[in-house]
Design an enzyme around this catalytic site. Structure first.
Site, PDB file in Angstrom:
ATOM      1  CE  LYS A  87      -4.317  -1.869   1.696  1.00 59.79           C
ATOM      2  NZ  LYS A  87      -5.282  -2.028   2.775  1.00 59.79           N
ATOM      3  NE  ARG A 110      -7.229  -8.475   1.418  1.00 59.88           N
ATOM      4  CZ  ARG A 110      -6.897  -7.707   0.383  1.00 59.88           C
ATOM      5  NH1 ARG A 110      -5.907  -6.850   0.481  1.00 59.88           N
ATOM      6  NH2 ARG A 110      -7.573  -7.801  -0.754  1.00 59.88           N
TER       7      ARG A 110
HETATM    8  N1  HH2 Z   1      -7.333  -3.899   1.493  1.00 53.63           N
HETATM    9  C1  HH2 Z   1      -7.758  -3.968   0.216  1.00 53.63           C
HETATM   10  C2  HH2 Z   1      -8.842  -4.779  -0.127  1.00 53.63           C
HETATM   11  N2  HH2 Z   1      -9.460  -5.527   0.794  1.00 53.63           N
HETATM   12  N3  HH2 Z   1      -9.680  -6.249   3.022  1.00 53.63           N
HETATM   13  C3  HH2 Z   1      -9.279  -6.182   4.297  1.00 53.63           C
HETATM   14  N4  HH2 Z   1      -9.897  -6.911   5.228  1.00 53.63           N
HETATM   15  N5  HH2 Z   1      -8.243  -5.392   4.694  1.00 53.63           N
HETATM   16  C4  HH2 Z   1      -7.561  -4.613   3.812  1.00 53.63           C
HETATM   17  O1  HH2 Z   1      -6.626  -3.892   4.228  1.00 53.63           O
HETATM   18  C5  HH2 Z   1      -7.970  -4.644   2.445  1.00 53.63           C
HETATM   19  C6  HH2 Z   1      -9.046  -5.483   2.079  1.00 53.63           C
HETATM   20  C7  HH2 Z   1      -7.063  -3.158  -0.813  1.00 53.63           C
HETATM   21  O2  HH2 Z   1      -6.003  -3.859  -1.369  1.00 53.63           O
HETATM   22  P1  HH2 Z   1      -6.098  -4.695  -2.723  1.00 53.63           P
HETATM   23  O3  HH2 Z   1      -7.127  -5.780  -2.654  1.00 53.63           O
HETATM   24  O4  HH2 Z   1      -4.737  -5.191  -3.036  1.00 53.63           O
HETATM   25  O5  HH2 Z   1      -6.490  -3.616  -3.810  1.00 53.63           O
HETATM   26  P2  HH2 Z   1      -7.858  -3.230  -4.531  1.00 53.63           P
HETATM   27  O6  HH2 Z   1      -8.845  -2.755  -3.514  1.00 53.63           O
HETATM   28  O7  HH2 Z   1      -7.435  -2.126  -5.482  1.00 53.63           O
HETATM   29  O8  HH2 Z   1      -8.367  -4.453  -5.249  1.00 53.63           O
END
Ligand code: HH2
Length: 266
Positions: free
Chosen positions: A208, A244
């Site tokens: 992030k 995660r």
């Molecule tokens: N961060 C993202 C998405 N889902 N769920 C939880 N529980 N905690 C988090 O910190 C979290 C999450 C964002 O990251 P990512 O899935 O890599 O990106 P995007 O939302 O652009 O798909």
């Protein structure tokens, strides 16, 4: 928890499984998830909607079409499968397909999502987010970010439990980067120990922007692996039970070394 984003536009790994002109290649997403398990992932988190600011909105149907075949294709692994969704209908269909956990970045604030959570038997990740994904990073404001995020998470946990959800089904997540400045994220990282003493917690900081900021050099998300691993170790040291991450191999190896050094087994 290994991340499998079956989206065209996630901030770090969007489009990884998309063939030009043909859309999602489910087989590639499944192969990637299998690779994450081979690298040591204990849980897989499948997401069909990017929540980064400016991401394309998706319909319920699109989200189901992306996520459900991957869930079905991964059941043979025998690993818990989490589905990252805010939508009650996607939750329902994912659970019917065999999902073991629903990861709701909205923290089950939507009454319909709350009802799905209560009616199911699966694990639940309750995440805190201030505002909505499109605008959440514009100007997040808190009087006391740790107190406010903790109060929200505890209130949601207690409401779920009052509706009959067993405590063991719930994991809490401060929601790093979801309506938070770097200072807010840091305050929450430093307070993880107090939170993890009250309920199992999940920490998602992998690749992030906050990691990029702390690294102190300009970086693309995929260049933040070592920074992400450092943050994962910090979170583990504060008692985080679920990490995660995109980079499972690096994180698992680092945790193994850290556990060896600290004498807590490997
Ligand atoms: N961060 C993202 C998405 N889902 N769920 C939880 N529980 N905690 C988090 O910190 C979290 C999450 C964002 O990251 P990512 O899935 O890599 O990106 P995007 O939302 O652009 O798909």
């Amino acid at each position: 928890m290994g991340i499998v984003n079956v989206t065209p536009d996630s901030f770090s790994d969007g489009g990884q499984f998309w063939a030009p002109g043909q859309g999602l290649d489910t087989a590639r997403a499944i192969a990637h998830a299998e690779q994450l398990v081979a690298e040591g992932a204990d849980i897989l988190d499948i997401g069909g909607e990017s929540t980064r600011p400016g991401a394309e909105p998706v319909s319920v149907q699109q989200e189901c079409d992306r996520v459900l075949p991957v869930v079905e294709g991964l059941r043979h692994l025998g690993r818990p499968i989490s589905v990252d969704t805010r939508r009650p209908e996607v939750m329902r269909q994912a659970i019917a397909c065999g999902a073991d956990m629903i990861n709701d970045v909205n923290g089950f604030r939507d009454p319909e999502a709350f009802a799905v959570a209560v009616g199911a038997q699966c694990g639940l990740c309750v995440m805190h987010m201030q505002g909505e994904p499109q605008t959440m990073q514009d100007a997040p404001v808190y009087t006391d970010v740790v107190a406010e995020v903790t109060a929200f998470l505890m209130a949601q946990r207690d409401a779920l439990m009052a509706s009959g959800v067993q405590r063991e089904r719930i994991v809490l997540d401060p929601g790093f980067g979801f309506g938070k400045t770097l200072e807010h994220n840091l305050a929450l990282m430093r307070a993880l120990g107090a939170l993890s003493a009250r309920q199992p917690i999940l920490v998602g900081v992998s690749r992030k922007r906050m990691i990029g900021a702390l690294m102190g050099v300009p970086s693309e998300p995929h260049e933040r692996v070592s920074g992400s691993v450092a943050a994962a170790l910090w979170a583990a040291a504060q008692g985080a039970q679920v990490l995660r991450v995109h980079d499972v191999r690096a994180t698992v190896q680092a945790l193994s070394v850290w556990r060896g050094l600290s004498g807590s087994g490997v």
